[in-house]
Design a protein around this motif. Sequence first.
Motif, PDB file in Angstrom:
ATOM      1  N   GLU A  65       0.842  -1.208   0.000  1.00 14.68           N
ATOM      2  CA  GLU A  65       0.000   0.000   0.000  1.00 14.68           C
ATOM      3  C   GLU A  65       0.875   1.255   0.000  1.00 14.68           C
ATOM      4  OE1 GLU A  65      -3.239   0.504  -0.140  1.00 14.68           O
ATOM      5  OE2 GLU A  65      -4.013  -1.546   0.029  1.00 14.68           O
ATOM      6  N   GLU A  67       3.894   1.475  -1.214  1.00 10.55           N
ATOM      7  CA  GLU A  67       4.533   1.565  -2.526  1.00 10.55           C
ATOM      8  C   GLU A  67       3.573   2.108  -3.578  1.00 10.55           C
ATOM      9  OE1 GLU A  67       7.886  -1.945  -2.579  1.00 10.55           O
ATOM     10  OE2 GLU A  67       5.785  -2.565  -2.751  1.00 10.55           O
ATOM     11  N   ALA A  68       2.333   1.661  -3.538  1.00  4.08           N
ATOM     12  CA  ALA A  68       1.341   2.131  -4.514  1.00  4.08           C
ATOM     13  C   ALA A  68       1.081   3.629  -4.335  1.00  4.08           C
ATOM     14  CB  ALA A  68       0.046   1.339  -4.361  1.00  4.08           C
ATOM     15  N   HIS A  70       3.137   5.786  -2.983  1.00  3.97           N
ATOM     16  CA  HIS A  70       4.357   6.491  -3.381  1.00  3.97           C
ATOM     17  C   HIS A  70       4.417   6.649  -4.895  1.00  3.97           C
ATOM     18  CE1 HIS A  70       8.846   6.699  -4.127  1.00  3.97           C
ATOM     19  NE2 HIS A  70       8.640   7.715  -3.324  1.00  3.97           N
ATOM     20  N   ALA A  71       4.079   5.590  -5.613  1.00  3.74           N
ATOM     21  CA  ALA A  71       4.101   5.641  -7.083  1.00  3.74           C
ATOM     22  C   ALA A  71       3.102   6.660  -7.615  1.00  3.74           C
ATOM     23  CB  ALA A  71       3.796   4.263  -7.656  1.00  3.74           C
ATOM     24  N   ALA A  72       1.992   6.828  -6.894  1.00  3.97           N
ATOM     25  CA  ALA A  72       0.955   7.767  -7.331  1.00  3.97           C
ATOM     26  C   ALA A  72       1.150   9.168  -6.758  1.00  3.97           C
ATOM     27  CB  ALA A  72      -0.423   7.238  -6.915  1.00  3.97           C
ATOM     28  N   GLY A  73       2.182   9.334  -5.898  1.00  2.00           N
ATOM     29  CA  GLY A  73       2.436  10.651  -5.309  1.00  2.00           C
ATOM     30  C   GLY A  73       1.402  11.056  -4.281  1.00  2.00           C
ATOM     31  N   ARG A 100      13.202   1.461   0.708  1.00  2.00           N
ATOM     32  CA  ARG A 100      12.582   1.857  -0.568  1.00  2.00           C
ATOM     33  C   ARG A 100      12.694   3.353  -0.819  1.00  2.00           C
ATOM     34  NH1 ARG A 100      10.647  -2.482   1.552  1.00  2.00           N
ATOM     35  NH2 ARG A 100       9.740  -4.188   0.296  1.00  2.00           N
ATOM     36  N   ILE A 102      11.263   5.770   0.687  1.00  2.00           N
ATOM     37  CA  ILE A 102       9.960   6.428   0.775  1.00  2.00           C
ATOM     38  C   ILE A 102       9.955   7.297   2.030  1.00  2.00           C
ATOM     39  CG2 ILE A 102       7.464   6.103   1.033  1.00  2.00           C
ATOM     40  CD1 ILE A 102       7.750   3.438  -0.419  1.00  2.00           C
TER      41      ILE A 102
END
Length: 250
Positions: A65, A67-68, A70-73, A100, A102
């Motif tokens: 969750e 990571e997702a 973070h990828a979407a900002g 990671r 983050i």
Amino acid sequence: MTVFFIGAGPGDPDLITVRGRDLIARCPVCLYAGSLVPAAVVACAPGDARVVDTAPMSLDAIVAEFEAAHAAGLDVARVHSGDPSIYGATAEQFGALKARKIPFEIVPGVPAFAAAAARLGVELTVPEVAQTIVLSRLAGRASKMPEAETLEAVAASRGTLVLHLAAKQLARIADELAPLYGADCPVALVARATWPDEVVVRGTLADIVDKAQPFGVERTALVIVGRALDGVAGETSALYSEAHARHLKR
């Protein structure tokens, strides 16, 4: 993008910090430990936020969750009970985020032991009675205790001892601590402090097991042991003495 680890406090939604509540209200993703954090605490999340109860989830699923998001900002409000620095299984999450790269920040909350003291109406550090608070726990399903941190060792100071997640082992606590503190030493069992179904049982090491038995408390509870629970000071604090030199801020 930042993951905010937010201390939700002991349970009452009014006991979260202003900063914590404001972050929940603006973060588009909210992950909360639903077994210990009431849904009312995260009710202020935006209407279109992704709100996830992580109680049944593994660490890998929770990290996914992060990571997702973070990828979407997207900022994440990661809401834990009490304060994130105490028995929150947060260190492993911090490590995963560092690995990671983050970003994360920690927002402190009202710890359970402070809420329990408030409900008991006591100060845990009483002049010339107890000036040390020891926060500890007993071995359980979640993890073992370090070999050196036996119950006898952590209680050696005879200060105020606060044992988390220990209600099931109340008989052992009473038996092992009576020789150190005395059988007449006051004890309090406080379960789900500030929740509607809060339970508070007061007694001594000699009788707390019998007094607590009717309530059937097995989890989400603190056991507090120490003479400070008597609420009687050995001496008045010098802080408010007429002779005390005060440094007043101008």
